[in-house]
Design an enzyme around this catalytic site. Sequence first.
Site, mmCIF file in Angstrom:
data_model
loop_
_atom_site.group_PDB
_atom_site.id
_atom_site.type_symbol
_atom_site.label_atom_id
_atom_site.label_comp_id
_atom_site.label_asym_id
_atom_site.label_seq_id
_atom_site.Cartn_x
_atom_site.Cartn_y
_atom_site.Cartn_z
ATOM 1 N N HIS A 498 -53.252 32.964 -65.362
ATOM 2 C CA HIS A 498 -52.015 32.242 -65.666
ATOM 3 C C HIS A 498 -51.543 32.489 -67.104
ATOM 4 C CE1 HIS A 498 -53.120 29.245 -62.193
ATOM 5 N NE2 HIS A 498 -52.895 30.465 -61.786
HETATM 6 C C1 LIG Z 1 -54.672 37.934 -59.585
HETATM 7 C C2 LIG Z 1 -53.681 36.840 -59.817
HETATM 8 C C3 LIG Z 1 -53.757 35.660 -59.082
HETATM 9 C C4 LIG Z 1 -52.840 34.627 -59.313
HETATM 10 N N1 LIG Z 1 -52.814 33.549 -58.477
HETATM 11 C C5 LIG Z 1 -51.776 32.671 -58.557
HETATM 12 C C6 LIG Z 1 -51.579 31.676 -57.576
HETATM 13 O O1 LIG Z 1 -52.296 31.604 -56.581
HETATM 14 N N2 LIG Z 1 -50.549 30.804 -57.749
HETATM 15 C C7 LIG Z 1 -49.707 30.881 -58.819
HETATM 16 O O2 LIG Z 1 -48.813 30.044 -58.932
HETATM 17 N N3 LIG Z 1 -49.859 31.835 -59.750
HETATM 18 C C8 LIG Z 1 -50.848 32.746 -59.623
HETATM 19 N N4 LIG Z 1 -50.951 33.763 -60.531
HETATM 20 C C9 LIG Z 1 -50.005 33.800 -61.657
HETATM 21 C C10 LIG Z 1 -48.625 34.267 -61.235
HETATM 22 O O3 LIG Z 1 -48.724 35.214 -60.196
HETATM 23 C C11 LIG Z 1 -47.919 34.880 -62.447
HETATM 24 O O4 LIG Z 1 -47.903 33.950 -63.494
HETATM 25 C C12 LIG Z 1 -46.471 35.259 -62.119
HETATM 26 O O5 LIG Z 1 -46.430 36.014 -60.935
HETATM 27 C C13 LIG Z 1 -45.863 36.039 -63.266
HETATM 28 O O6 LIG Z 1 -44.517 36.303 -62.963
HETATM 29 P P1 LIG Z 1 -43.591 37.166 -63.936
HETATM 30 O O7 LIG Z 1 -42.260 37.216 -63.315
HETATM 31 O O8 LIG Z 1 -43.744 36.654 -65.316
HETATM 32 O O9 LIG Z 1 -44.272 38.610 -63.948
HETATM 33 P P2 LIG Z 1 -44.643 39.589 -62.745
HETATM 34 O O10 LIG Z 1 -44.535 38.923 -61.442
HETATM 35 O O11 LIG Z 1 -45.954 40.197 -63.081
HETATM 36 O O12 LIG Z 1 -43.499 40.676 -62.783
HETATM 37 C C14 LIG Z 1 -43.359 41.655 -63.767
HETATM 38 C C15 LIG Z 1 -42.861 42.921 -63.093
HETATM 39 O O13 LIG Z 1 -42.366 43.821 -64.063
HETATM 40 C C16 LIG Z 1 -42.791 45.140 -63.756
HETATM 41 N N5 LIG Z 1 -42.767 45.892 -65.018
HETATM 42 C C17 LIG Z 1 -43.511 45.674 -66.121
HETATM 43 N N6 LIG Z 1 -43.184 46.540 -67.084
HETATM 44 C C18 LIG Z 1 -42.194 47.324 -66.589
HETATM 45 C C19 LIG Z 1 -41.439 48.409 -67.121
HETATM 46 N N7 LIG Z 1 -41.629 48.860 -68.380
HETATM 47 N N8 LIG Z 1 -40.520 49.002 -66.331
HETATM 48 C C20 LIG Z 1 -40.300 48.554 -65.060
HETATM 49 N N9 LIG Z 1 -40.991 47.534 -64.522
HETATM 50 C C21 LIG Z 1 -41.921 46.925 -65.280
HETATM 51 C C22 LIG Z 1 -44.159 44.936 -63.143
HETATM 52 O O14 LIG Z 1 -44.570 46.034 -62.370
HETATM 53 C C23 LIG Z 1 -43.948 43.667 -62.329
HETATM 54 O O15 LIG Z 1 -43.493 43.940 -61.032
HETATM 55 C C24 LIG Z 1 -51.866 34.788 -60.328
HETATM 56 C C25 LIG Z 1 -51.778 35.973 -61.055
HETATM 57 C C26 LIG Z 1 -52.653 37.016 -60.792
HETATM 58 C C27 LIG Z 1 -52.520 38.290 -61.582
#
Ligand SMILES: Cc1cc2nc3c(=O)[nH]c(=O)nc-3n(C[C@H](O)[C@H](O)[C@H](O)COP(=O)(O)OP(=O)(O)OC[C@H]3O[C@@H](n4cnc5c(N)ncnc54)[C@H](O)[C@@H]3O)c2cc1C
Length: 569
Positions: A498
Amino acid sequence: MIRIAHKLPNKILLSLCSQVNALPDCNMEPAQINQVHNVLTAFLLFSLANLGLSFPFEPQGGNRQWHMTSDVKQVAGKSYDYIIVGGGTCGCPLAATLSEKFSVLLIERGGSPYGNPLVIDRRYYGFPFIKTDKYMSVAQSFTSQDGVGNMRGRVLGGSSAINGGFYSRASEDFVCKAGWDKKLVREAYEWVESKVVFPPLFLSPWQSVAEFSLLEAGLLPYNGFSLEHVKGTKISGSVFDGFGKRHTSADLLNAGNPENLTVLLNATVKSIIFHHNSYMNKTRAKGIRFIQSNGTLDETHEAYIKKVQNSSTRGDVILAAGALGSPQLLLLSGIGPKEQLRKFNIPVVHDMKGVGQGMQDNPCIAVLVDSKPQNRLPDPPQIAGITDNFKIIVEASILPLSYNSSRVNVAAKIAMPTSKGMLELNSTDPRLNPSVRFNYLANDNDMDECIKMTKLLDRIARSKSIAYFLGESRQEKLTSTDVDLRNFCKKNVRTIYHYHGGCTVGSVVDEHYKVHGIKGLRILDGSTLTESPGTNPMATLLMLGRYQGLKILTERKEASDSNVKEHKK
Ligand SMILES: Cc1cc2nc3c(=O)[nH]c(=O)nc-3n(C[C@H](O)[C@H](O)[C@H](O)COP(=O)(O)OP(=O)(O)OC[C@H]3O[C@@H](n4cnc5c(N)ncnc54)[C@H](O)[C@@H]3O)c2cc1C
Ligand SMILES: *[C@@H]1O[C@H](CO)[C@@H](O)[C@H](O)[C@H]1NC(C)=O
Ligand SMILES: *[C@@H]1O[C@H](CO)[C@@H](O)[C@H](O)[C@H]1NC(C)=O
Ligand SMILES: *[C@@H]1O[C@H](CO)[C@@H](O)[C@H](O)[C@H]1NC(C)=O
Ligand SMILES: *[C@@H]1O[C@H](CO)[C@@H](O)[C@H](O)[C@H]1NC(C)=O
Ligand SMILES: *[C@@H]1O[C@H](CO)[C@@H](O)[C@H](O)[C@H]1NC(C)=O
Ligand SMILES: *[C@@H]1O[C@H](CO)[C@@H](O)[C@H](O)[C@H]1NC(C)=O
Ligand SMILES: *[C@@H]1O[C@H](CO)[C@@H](O)[C@H](O)[C@H]1NC(C)=O
């Protein structure tokens, strides 16, 4: 109460559900716990006998109509009202919403989740972590400077495509502190939930046992099924449906306008393109530079923000690349602490100390309750215990170690840690991980909380319910004295994934998620959070994409209405 989804595969499931419904839903006295154990016995015999059940699968891809390509030629040199970098948890609902009125390019470094069993199939939960590689795997591993291994998503859907799928809203308190519009927040949560969130048809044997163990340890009251952030023990929603199929944030793109949405996959954004107006002394983001994710660094392409005639407003570049990706991209684009930029020979566009600061990861302790690996099916978390005035959150899962072995665990996280770390570049290749340090348990408060949390976990791990499930009872205590527990915490602290921060509201972006001092640039993802919301952050990040998308649409409409008025004058 567990809500039962409409499409029940058969009667067996119905009777399983009624077993679960037989749980008492209020404070439990120790005497009642014995009764609960009788129910548990019946329930377990029932569900173990039916473990062989398998569910039919829906055809992959669903009713997707939007355009997905990895052909850079279809995008290079083109202009869009909005360019969203990162097709992750926050980026997809945002893209869907903005496409209702504007042309949107969503650009994602990873490939498609559709048809990939590692992403879609609940039975393979955790498999993507077993084998990762540097440039391609759907999970990208990184190790923080603290020495703790970690993961992030690299696929359309982002981390929602590899995570535990546990869905739980933020508290009203959190919403209030964030200064968000309560009603719009609720609508945005509901929008998400109507599309990709499912109540459990029934609890897996391990999740029901874990639930009993939390109640046995006194995590009360029992709240049954609830998406809210409530004290006690609850069953939450999941992005896995009743057929064991995952619905990533990418499924939300179905709600967008397919005619105005372009999704470019396998393309990594390298930097933001700026225009500096020296007369006005203003810098504006006017586009992005990207490469093919499997290509070379110097073969770059560009895409631009469309200029709107006779309008004072225009779209933005919006970073939604996650808590590692967004600060990394700002730094690669010349926005950040100037000493660091100089170290990597990056021309300074805007000297900004806050970029990469405030990185946090909720410290987690996970106790393996079984004595050795076995070949149980992976089992993502579905229940949560919320205790110690919302400061400790307990979940349980079965995680694979290899393709045929797994471990059963109970894990707890510190919900509001005070220790903070930082992120810095490690390379100018946008595909490689930046270097990040979280400083787990550096503050005494966090250490004290960890000691408390470990004592609680120890109680849960030695509960009768778990002993019964495993057919073995755990005699030994984890450790005894507080000094021992301190060392135990230091040695065993890990991540529950997280992590957040790096571009926090107030420091790097304002309350509209606009980057300070730069026009036409916003950030919207976990990097903007100063605290991980709810039990788990995914729900709130999905919500935030929708919520801010609606805000931007309203803002644009108001601006163009006043524009029209100006012209009529
Ligand atoms: C293993 C794991 C288990 C988890 N379990 C849970 C759970 O059960 N419940 C829950 O609520 N949360 C959970 N979390 C946390 C939650 O999934 C994350 O906090 C949330 O998904 C983050 O969202 P975000 O939009 O910030 O980033 P992300 O969803 O990670 O999105 C970022 C995106 O940007 C892309 N990207 C990055 N850099 C670039 C670039 N330079 N060019 C183009 N694309 C790029 C990446 O490929 C990715 O698709 C978990 C996380 C993980 C890793
Ligand atoms: C696409 O967005 C543009 C704004 O860039 C808008 O004028 C147009 O009507 C939209 N097209 C469709 C088919 O909705
Ligand atoms: C993206 O790259 C992956 C890995 O190389 C590949 O399997 C996939 O087909 C590509 N996606 C598209 C849409 O071309
Ligand atoms: C331009 O603005 C920046 C802050 O945005 C300021 O530091 C700088 O001094 C200004 N330059 C001029 C020439 O006014
Ligand atoms: C990279 O991937 C694209 C499609 O995703 C493919 O057309 C191209 O041949 C690949 N290039 C290399 C060098 O593998
Ligand atoms: C912009 O304004 C000019 C002059 O005021 C007018 O001639 C032109 O039609 C306008 N264009 C649009 C797209 O509204
Ligand atoms: C997994 O497979 C390996 C090799 O086939 C075998 O040695 C091992 O015992 C298996 N593990 C489990 C838990 O079944
Ligand atoms: C990148 O990280 C590695 C491993 O932590 C470290 O040894 C190396 O010095 C770092 N490089 C830079 C340029 O920061």
